[in-house]
Design an enzyme around this catalytic site. Sequence first.
Site, short mmCIF file in Angstrom:
data_model
loop_
_atom_site.label_atom_id
_atom_site.label_comp_id
_atom_site.label_asym_id
_atom_site.label_seq_id
_atom_site.Cartn_x
_atom_site.Cartn_y
_atom_site.Cartn_z
N GLN A 4 35.77 -0.84 -17.83
CA GLN A 4 35.85 -0.58 -19.27
C GLN A 4 35.43 -1.83 -20.06
O GLN A 4 35.89 -2.93 -19.77
CB GLN A 4 37.28 -0.14 -19.64
CG GLN A 4 37.43 0.35 -21.05
CD GLN A 4 36.61 1.61 -21.34
OE1 GLN A 4 36.38 2.43 -20.47
NE2 GLN A 4 36.15 1.74 -22.57
N ASP B 141 28.43 4.48 -14.95
CA ASP B 141 28.16 4.09 -16.35
C ASP B 141 26.66 3.88 -16.56
O ASP B 141 26.21 3.80 -17.71
CB ASP B 141 28.91 2.79 -16.68
CG ASP B 141 30.13 3.01 -17.56
OD1 ASP B 141 30.17 4.03 -18.28
OD2 ASP B 141 31.03 2.15 -17.52
N LYS C 188 39.74 9.26 -20.08
CA LYS C 188 38.88 9.49 -18.90
C LYS C 188 39.73 10.05 -17.74
O LYS C 188 39.33 10.98 -17.05
CB LYS C 188 38.18 8.19 -18.49
CG LYS C 188 37.10 7.78 -19.49
CD LYS C 188 36.49 6.41 -19.23
CE LYS C 188 35.53 6.07 -20.38
NZ LYS C 188 34.82 4.79 -20.23
#
Length: 291
Positions: A96, A119, A52
Amino acid sequence: MVILDGKKVSNDIKNEIAAEVKKMKAKGEKVPHLAAIIVGNDGASLTYVASKVKACERVGFESTMIRMSNTTSEIELLDKIDELNNNPDIDGFIIQLPLPKQIDTQKVLMAVDPDKDVDGFHPMNFGKMALDMSTFIPATPFGILELLDRYNVETKGKHTVVIGRSHIVGRPMSILMGRKGFPGNSTVTVTHSHTKNITQITSQADIIISALGVPNFLKAEMVKDDAVIIDVGITRVADENSPKGYVITGDVDFENVSKKASFITPVPGGVGPMTIAMLLKNTLLARELRH
Ligand SMILES: Nc1nc2c(c(=O)[nH]1)N[C@@H](CN(C=O)c1ccc(C(=O)N[C@@H](CCC(=O)O)C(=O)O)cc1)CN2
């Protein structure tokens, strides 16, 4: 049979985003800034976060990676989230997953400012998605929609079978495939660990989206001719002949299923790279919404 090439499409998307960033820079605007929190030392999670950060560099975004130890408490993580919520320099951030056991994942995700939730995991954004409102769509389902769109895969009136009901992929995917519009307008069946006679269901599917995490679960006899196969599985299977000591294996028995499929995603190089590209897209959107 057509391979849905996530590696290529994700590169195209990154080029498109890089062109947008170039325009922002030319106008003297601040470029998007993504932050990622990683708690613990899980090898796969570290790889994904590193990808990322690399993707941010590639398109010209700023990025910040925040590493926290495996013994981080829920309060410490909530404090870090509060800091990022209130940092005007950060446009969007992610935590994460998975998180260590001592942390309540849902509680943590609910602490993220919905406007910075790139997200798309906050209940507010999930609810908006379910109500067809404009919002951040979770990156993996968003990436699958984008692949179907760019390859013009017909979804209207089709029977889509989703295998798995995780909050990250299966659940949102089932909502999105049944929504009005393209890709969507599909009749969706969700299957999971308590589903009986799964072959009877998958063998009727026009489109199968497998997000189970069981290597080679979907066999050729479970699939009808010309089905569209989307493989979300990315399990690391130990392999002493591979330089890394493991191989990335999907949920689909690619060798045999691909002989029957009309379209199929490979693993690696299918849905995985799309996840990263769509996170960048969400970050660009977050930046645009905030300024
Ligand atoms: N906060 C989040 N956590 C997790 C997400 C997420 O979207 N948000 N999804 C997954 C992991 N993930 C991104 O975070 C991810 C998984 C796989 C790939 C990818 O590019 N896979 C490659 C293979 C890479 C390898 O060598 O391991 C491929 O399929 O070609 C990118 C991102 C869970 N956690």
